[in-house]
Motif scaffolding. Structure first.
Motif, PDB file in Angstrom:
ATOM      1  N   LEU A 191       0.684  -1.545   0.165  1.00  0.00           N
ATOM      2  CA  LEU A 191      -0.200  -0.062   0.182  1.00  0.00           C
ATOM      3  C   LEU A 191       0.448   1.615  -0.042  1.00  0.00           C
ATOM      4  O   LEU A 191       0.595   2.561  -0.730  1.00  0.00           O
ATOM      5  CB  LEU A 191      -0.916   0.050   0.945  1.00  0.00           C
ATOM      6  CG  LEU A 191      -1.855  -0.824   1.515  1.00  0.00           C
ATOM      7  CD1 LEU A 191      -2.604  -1.273   2.569  1.00  0.00           C
ATOM      8  CD2 LEU A 191      -3.247  -1.041  -0.146  1.00  0.00           C
ATOM      9  N   LEU A 213     -10.238   0.320   2.089  1.00  0.00           N
ATOM     10  CA  LEU A 213      -8.901  -0.413   1.833  1.00  0.00           C
ATOM     11  C   LEU A 213      -8.713  -0.793   3.285  1.00  0.00           C
ATOM     12  O   LEU A 213      -8.180  -2.039   2.561  1.00  0.00           O
ATOM     13  CB  LEU A 213      -7.632   0.965   1.027  1.00  0.00           C
ATOM     14  CG  LEU A 213      -8.001   1.327  -0.105  1.00  0.00           C
ATOM     15  CD1 LEU A 213      -6.454   2.189  -0.047  1.00  0.00           C
ATOM     16  CD2 LEU A 213      -8.683   0.578  -0.729  1.00  0.00           C
ATOM     17  N   ALA A 224      -6.998  -4.762   1.947  1.00  0.00           N
ATOM     18  CA  ALA A 224      -6.104  -4.886   2.085  1.00  0.00           C
ATOM     19  C   ALA A 224      -6.071  -5.887   2.681  1.00  0.00           C
ATOM     20  O   ALA A 224      -5.470  -7.179   3.009  1.00  0.00           O
ATOM     21  CB  ALA A 224      -5.392  -3.347   2.599  1.00  0.00           C
ATOM     22  N   GLN A 281      -4.240  -9.611   2.129  1.00  0.00           N
ATOM     23  CA  GLN A 281      -3.279 -10.099   2.760  1.00  0.00           C
ATOM     24  C   GLN A 281      -3.536 -11.393   3.475  1.00  0.00           C
ATOM     25  O   GLN A 281      -2.266 -11.840   3.473  1.00  0.00           O
ATOM     26  CB  GLN A 281      -2.949  -9.380   4.296  1.00  0.00           C
ATOM     27  CG  GLN A 281      -1.813  -9.292   5.272  1.00  0.00           C
ATOM     28  CD  GLN A 281      -1.724  -8.620   6.269  1.00  0.00           C
ATOM     29  OE1 GLN A 281      -2.331  -7.614   6.056  1.00  0.00           O
ATOM     30  NE2 GLN A 281      -0.748  -8.867   7.074  1.00  0.00           N
ATOM     31  N   LEU A 322      -6.693  -2.884  -6.155  1.00  0.00           N
ATOM     32  CA  LEU A 322      -6.660  -4.009  -5.614  1.00  0.00           C
ATOM     33  C   LEU A 322      -7.432  -4.495  -5.762  1.00  0.00           C
ATOM     34  O   LEU A 322      -7.473  -5.209  -4.681  1.00  0.00           O
ATOM     35  CB  LEU A 322      -6.734  -3.209  -3.677  1.00  0.00           C
ATOM     36  CG  LEU A 322      -6.141  -3.536  -2.808  1.00  0.00           C
ATOM     37  CD1 LEU A 322      -4.778  -3.821  -3.232  1.00  0.00           C
ATOM     38  CD2 LEU A 322      -6.359  -2.590  -1.133  1.00  0.00           C
TER      39      LEU A 322
END
Length: 508
Positions: free
Chosen positions: A245, A362, A366, A370, A420
């Motif tokens: 990021l 996000l 994210a 991950q 993303l």
């Protein structure tokens, strides 16, 4: 009897992971609180333009911090779990070469970099960035060794020490702006030195606490190119995500302000608007606090399970996937519900809400990426993971300019979200998970109740000033979070196997 022994071992692993999650989570929480504290007076004292100047250099500083705090240490920890001492030495040499070469190039080209980001007077800040990079391999070595051996107290304390030193220097810089009437670039250059001195103090502290010494490992001979290559791919993939990021933010630093100016906006106005957009970065960091702590502490345990028993690993990773999905989605919805109040409390006004709302999404995206990235790392699917991450960065680089040109900072946020989403879809296509387990009507009902309750409270509570907005924020989040936990527990929204991932959960 064998089944009982296996069960007891699994429960022991889970309890260790929970304890580690609590320890790392608490230290990360303190660090994030300190980060939020320094951002409030800094932005308030120097304004959006001053915040812009610091945030232009921040991605460079944060990438180094990510490498020294999570990227390199987590990889070293995983190598220790796999008892790969040869690869550990290879990686230590590789990371040292990478850091020192990058630092040297940055020293030579510091003024060129400052010109490229549209802030020529930030040249001295890049010298501080380069100096910090020289320390990174040693900082990550000590943290990785402690993390791999399960000795997280020193590592956790070092996070707080590092953040305290950094924050003190940044606050001093903001005070100099106010007292001595420095301009925003002088202030940002001094603030950038905070990372160097914080890293220096931390590495001295870790070296004093540790019995290990990286210098003899660096002096070892006999590292073949084959060994270096075998360590390079997984190292590159893991560290790439640790600063993923931040790479997006780095692209923003080079493009957003410059594109706004190219579109005809006045230079100072473009800097102020970029400063408003940059508010999303600390908000995102705080939103990712809980899931990041879980990943940091649980990755070594998942690696152990995979090496010991793949079937057990598959069951455990599915449970972990569900935890991350539910947790990150809940945090995202709650965060969006109070975003106007958060914006006002931290940054004095409510500018840029749409752009910041997109950026806050996000938190969920994210966290999910991950999870899939960590799975691919554990099972050795490095090349495909590297491809997805690289394509995501490439997409961000390609679409940031056009979207920012058309929609301003809203387009900048949208470019990050779309990039993303692309990476997440690529991972989902490759990694099998049981999505049917997420068909949980009770969860979505409770989540809706929480979101509506929090949003409703924020509409009726007084918010004429920052103090009232802060009180509204505390009351609405407290009630919303309490209702969510209460209903989830009494309606049995989640099985005990998922509750058990929380450090404070104890089965009766």
């Amino acid at each position: 009897m064998e089944r009982l022994v296996v069960t007891l071992k699994q429960e022991k692993l889970l309890q260790e992971a929970k304890t580690a999650s609590l320890l790392v989570g608490l230290s990360s929480l303190v660090s994030k609180i300190l980060a939020a504290i320094y951002r409030i007076p800094y932005q308030n004292l120097v304004g959006d333009r001053g915040f812009y100047a610091y945030q232009q250099i921040y991605p460079f500083l944060a990438i180094i911090t990510a490498l020294g705090l999570t990227g390199f240490p987590n990889l070293i920890s995983s190598l220790l779990q796999k008892s790969s001492s040869r690869h550990l030495v290879s990686f230590l040499k590789l990371s040292t070469i990478f850091s020192w070469v990058t630092a040297s190039l940055m020293l030579l080209g510091h003024q060129i970099l400052a010109n490229w980001i549209g802030a020529s007077r930030l040249g001295p800040a890049f010298i501080w960035v380069a100096a910090t990079f020289f320390i990174t391999p040693f900082l990550s070595f000590y943290r990785g060794i402690d993390q791999g051996q399960g000795k997280l107290r020193v590592t956790a304390l070092s996070q707080v020490v590092e953040q305290v030193v950094r924050v003190l220097i940044i606050i001093v810089a903001a005070a100099c702006y106010l007292v001595y009437r420095w301009d925003i670039y002088q202030t940002a250059n001094l603030a950038a030195s905070g990372n160097f001195f914080a890293s220096l103090v931390t590495v001295v502290y870790l070296a004093y606490q540790s019995k290990e010494n990286p210098l003899p490992l660096l002096a070892q001979r006999g590292m073949s190119l084959a060994e270096l290559g075998s360590a390079a791919i997984p190292s590159l993939v893991f560290t790439l995500y640790a600063m993923y990021l931040l790479l997006f933010q780095l692209i923003d630093a080079f493009l957003v302000k410059n594109i706004l100016v190219e579109q005809g906006m006045a230079n100072q106005l473009a800097e102020a608007l970029k400063g408003v957009y940059d508010r999303g970065q600390p908000l995102l960091q705080f939103g990712l606090l809980v899931t990041t702590a879980l990943f940091t502490s649980y990755l070594p345990k998942l690696t152990q399970l995979y090496l010991a028993n793949e079937k057990t690993y598959e069951l455990e990773r599915q449970r972990f996937f569900e935890v991350i999905f539910y947790l990150s989605l809940t945090i995202t919805v709650g965060f969006l519900s109070v975003l106007p109040q958060v914006n006002q409390v931290l940054f004095t006004d409510r500018q840029g809400l749409l752009a910041l709302s997109l950026y806050s999404s996000l938190i969920f995206l994210a966290s999910m990426v991950q999870y899939f990235h960590h799975h691919c790392f554990i099972v050795g699917q490095h090349r495909s993971s590297l491809l997805y991450l690289f394509l995501g960065v490439l997409l961000k680089l390609l679409i940031t300019g056009p979207l920012t040109g058309f929609f301003g900072i809203v387009g900048s946020s949208l470019s990050t979200c779309l990039s993303l989403v692309f990476v997440l879809l690529a991972y989902v296509r490759q990694v099998p998970v049981n999505w049917a387990n997420l068909v949980n009507g009770k969860f979505y009902l409770v989540l809706s109740i929480m979101g509506l309750l929090v949003f409703g409270l924020t509409q009726f509570l007084p918010q004429d000033s920052r103090i009232w907005a802060f009180m509204s924020l505390l009351l609405s989040t407290g009630l919303g979070g309490g209702i969510f936990l209460l209903l989830s527990y009494h309606w049995q929204v989640f099985p005990d196997s998922l509750w058990s991932f929380l450090p404070f959960f104890h089965k009766k």
